[in-house]
Design an enzyme around this catalytic site. Structure first.
Site, PDB file in Angstrom:
ATOM      1  N   ARG A 149     -27.645 -18.175  -6.360  1.00 13.73           N
ATOM      2  CA  ARG A 149     -26.832 -16.646  -6.743  1.00 13.73           C
ATOM      3  C   ARG A 149     -25.671 -16.835  -5.378  1.00 13.73           C
ATOM      4  NH1 ARG A 149     -28.450 -10.438  -5.008  1.00 13.73           N
ATOM      5  NH2 ARG A 149     -27.749 -11.350  -3.043  1.00 13.73           N
ATOM      6  N   TYR A 161     -21.796  -5.789   0.909  1.00 12.99           N
ATOM      7  CA  TYR A 161     -23.104  -5.782   0.988  1.00 12.99           C
ATOM      8  C   TYR A 161     -23.782  -7.079   0.838  1.00 12.99           C
ATOM      9  CZ  TYR A 161     -27.869  -5.277  -0.322  1.00 12.99           C
ATOM     10  OH  TYR A 161     -29.509  -5.429  -0.604  1.00 12.99           O
ATOM     11  N   ASP A 213     -24.278 -11.071  -8.552  1.00 13.22           N
ATOM     12  CA  ASP A 213     -24.887  -9.778  -8.642  1.00 13.22           C
ATOM     13  C   ASP A 213     -23.819  -8.744  -8.442  1.00 13.22           C
ATOM     14  OD1 ASP A 213     -26.303  -7.574  -8.250  1.00 13.22           O
ATOM     15  OD2 ASP A 213     -27.874  -8.361  -7.198  1.00 13.22           O
ATOM     16  N   HIS A 215     -24.313  -5.700  -8.289  1.00 17.14           N
ATOM     17  CA  HIS A 215     -24.978  -4.488  -7.750  1.00 17.14           C
ATOM     18  C   HIS A 215     -24.535  -3.131  -8.204  1.00 17.14           C
ATOM     19  CE1 HIS A 215     -26.673  -6.948  -4.595  1.00 17.14           C
ATOM     20  NE2 HIS A 215     -25.737  -7.399  -4.311  1.00 17.14           N
ATOM     21  N   GLU A 239     -25.341 -10.246 -12.960  1.00 15.58           N
ATOM     22  CA  GLU A 239     -26.357  -9.061 -12.605  1.00 15.58           C
ATOM     23  C   GLU A 239     -25.799  -7.478 -12.320  1.00 15.58           C
ATOM     24  OE1 GLU A 239     -29.094 -10.614  -9.735  1.00 15.58           O
ATOM     25  OE2 GLU A 239     -29.953  -8.619  -9.086  1.00 15.58           O
ATOM     26  N   GLU A 265     -33.652  -4.387 -11.756  1.00 15.50           N
ATOM     27  CA  GLU A 265     -34.700  -4.427 -10.646  1.00 15.50           C
ATOM     28  C   GLU A 265     -34.670  -2.936 -10.116  1.00 15.50           C
ATOM     29  OE1 GLU A 265     -31.551  -6.691  -8.184  1.00 15.50           O
ATOM     30  OE2 GLU A 265     -31.490  -5.098  -6.976  1.00 15.50           O
ATOM     31  N   ARG A 286     -34.923  -7.887 -14.997  1.00 15.94           N
ATOM     32  CA  ARG A 286     -35.096  -7.978 -13.733  1.00 15.94           C
ATOM     33  C   ARG A 286     -36.182  -7.137 -13.008  1.00 15.94           C
ATOM     34  NH1 ARG A 286     -33.440 -10.982 -10.279  1.00 15.94           N
ATOM     35  NH2 ARG A 286     -32.670  -9.640  -8.771  1.00 15.94           N
ATOM     36  N   GLU A 342     -36.388 -14.917  -8.683  1.00 23.59           N
ATOM     37  CA  GLU A 342     -35.644 -14.771  -7.404  1.00 23.59           C
ATOM     38  C   GLU A 342     -36.593 -15.167  -6.416  1.00 23.59           C
ATOM     39  OE1 GLU A 342     -33.953 -11.058  -6.628  1.00 23.59           O
ATOM     40  OE2 GLU A 342     -32.607 -11.952  -5.214  1.00 23.59           O
ATOM     41  N   TRP A 405     -24.848   2.840  -6.503  1.00 24.59           N
ATOM     42  CA  TRP A 405     -25.442   1.481  -5.823  1.00 24.59           C
ATOM     43  C   TRP A 405     -25.761   0.741  -6.888  1.00 24.59           C
ATOM     44  CZ3 TRP A 405     -26.265  -2.376  -3.469  1.00 24.59           C
ATOM     45  CH2 TRP A 405     -26.953  -2.445  -1.993  1.00 24.59           C
TER      46      TRP A 405
END
Ligand code: CS2
Ligand code: MG
Length: 405
Positions: A149, A161, A213, A215, A239, A265, A286, A342, A405
């Site tokens: 990733r 981040y 990702d 996010h 992602e 996730e 995820r 992951e 987020w």
């Protein structure tokens, strides 16, 4: 003679980062371990267990894993939510661990046995600028990873981040009371992401699986633009393009770009992914085993996904403890629609407390064949690492408003 639960204890420890672990002990002296870590909100789950669930467990038959799950989920009136499901997940993981130990078999055998030789893993490569990023990707390839990733700094922003300027490893949650604030600008990110990721693809050639990702930070229009701009990069997945609750809006993204999408996730039950999966709005799910009520519920989520050709690609940052990660690997070894795990890795101190039996070879991970989950926890070592408050950063837009987020 039923195998009765005689004790359920919660261990909060911070070897490099905070973890909440459940220890379940049975009348015949077996010990099962569960992970109840919820990054940045750890003590809420510790309390749910200590103040509400542990007493209910004592005296129950440890072999009745499914009934215990139903009792804690259906019997509670208040269902779902990250805290509840992480707490139930810890109990469930611990009971599968005990069951495997009682029968002398690894958990993957209880799930039907291996369907593959190992579980492919992906790890993180980060670099503030493109040359640093390429170096980081090369280092991961040299370690044998087949999937990486890539995250990067954005020109014009001071912080991003998960990407340090020094190349040092990052922790998702920074220690101290209260989150750090980062300033975010989507337009700068959207301009730079295709440049950075295309540079990685050009550098590594076609074979490496590349992931990225976002996010949860984009609107559907922004996600479509990003997806289209990355189509030539041949990503394994993109992602979290949208906040995870904006599910109906994902239809727009899906209709306009063929980049493979991964999400989930932050999900905590099958109800979070029902529509995404049955409409096939994502390619990869995820969800992490500990956060969705443990192995008992996780395998049902994956069975639903299997029908729709959606594959598992579970969350595995450092805040998913080695106990959960082992649970995930056992499920991954025994589940056909499991694509990739992951594996961010852990700070060195984490391994002073958690002793996992897994192994890594040529980009694949195996949970090992020890009975149960195959992770032992050193309680003495755990006691030496006191809990410290830690929070994920919060991002704000340039005008000061809070970013998703
Ligand atoms: C990330 C994590 O691993 C990932 O995909 O999104 O860094 C995530 O932000 C944290 O684990 C949240 O606890
Ligand atoms: Mg993520």
């Amino acid at each position: 003679m039923p195998r009765t639960i005689v004790a359920a204890d919660v261990i909060v420890t911070s070897p490099g980062r905070n973890f909440v672990t459940l220890k379940v002990t049975t009348s015949d002296g077996l010990v099962g371990w569960g992970d109840a870590t919820l990054n940045g909100r750890e003590l809420a789950v510790a309390s749910y267990l200590r103040d509400h669930l542990c007493a209910l467990l004592v005296g129950r038959d440890a072999d009745r894993i499914e009934d215990t799950w139903q009792y804690l989920y259906r019997g509670a009136y208040w269902r779902r939510g990250p805290v509840t499901m992480a707490a139930i997940g810890a109990v469930d993981l611990a009971l599968w661990d005990i069951n495997g130990k009682a029968l002398g078999v690894p958990v993957h055998q209880l799930l039907g046995g291996p369907v593959r030789d190992g579980v492919m893993i992906y790890t993180h490569a980060t670099g503030w600028d493109v040359p640093e990023l390429l170096e980081a990707v090369d280092a991961k390839r040299e370690q044998g990873f087949l999937a990486v990733r890539a995250q990067f700094g954005v020109p014009g922003l001071d912080t991003v981040y998960g990407v340090s300027r020094s190349g040092a490893a990052y922790e998702p949650a920074g220690r101290g009371v209260g989150p750090k604030v980062e300033v975010w600008e989507t337009s700068a990110y959207l301009r730079h992401a295709p440049v950075a990721l295309q540079a990685v693809r050009d550098h590594v050639g076609p074979d490496l699986h590349l992931l990225h990702d976002a996010h949860h930070r984009l609107t559907p229009t922004e996600a479509i633009r990003l997806g289209k701009s990355l189509e030539g990069v041949d990503l394994f997945w993109l992602e979290d393009v949208l906040p995870a609750e904006n599910q109906q809006l994902l239809r727009q993204v899906r209709a306009q770009t063929h980049v493979p999408l991964a999400i989930g996730e932050v999900f905590n039950s099958v109800y979070d992914s029902l529509d995404l999966v049955s409409e096939r709005l994502i390619d990869y799910l995820r969800v992490a085993v500990g956060h969705v009520g443990g192995i008992s519920h996780y395998r049902k989520i994956l069975a639903h996904a299997e029908v729709y050709q959606v594959k598992a690609g579970p969350h595995g940052p450092s805040d998913v403890s080695p106990v959960s990660l082992a649970g995930s690997l056992h499920v991954g070894l025994a589940t056909h629609n499991f694509a990739v795990q992951e594996f961010m890795g852990y700070p060195a101190e984490t391994y002073e407390v958690f002793r996992p039996g897994w192994s890594i070879r040529d980009g694949y991970m195996h949970p090992g064949d020890a009975p149960g989950l195959g992770v032992e926890v050193d309680e003495k070592a755990a006691a030496a690492f006191a809990y410290e408050p830690a929070y994920l950063p919060v991002a704000r837009n340039r005008d000061g408003s809070v970013k998703d987020w």
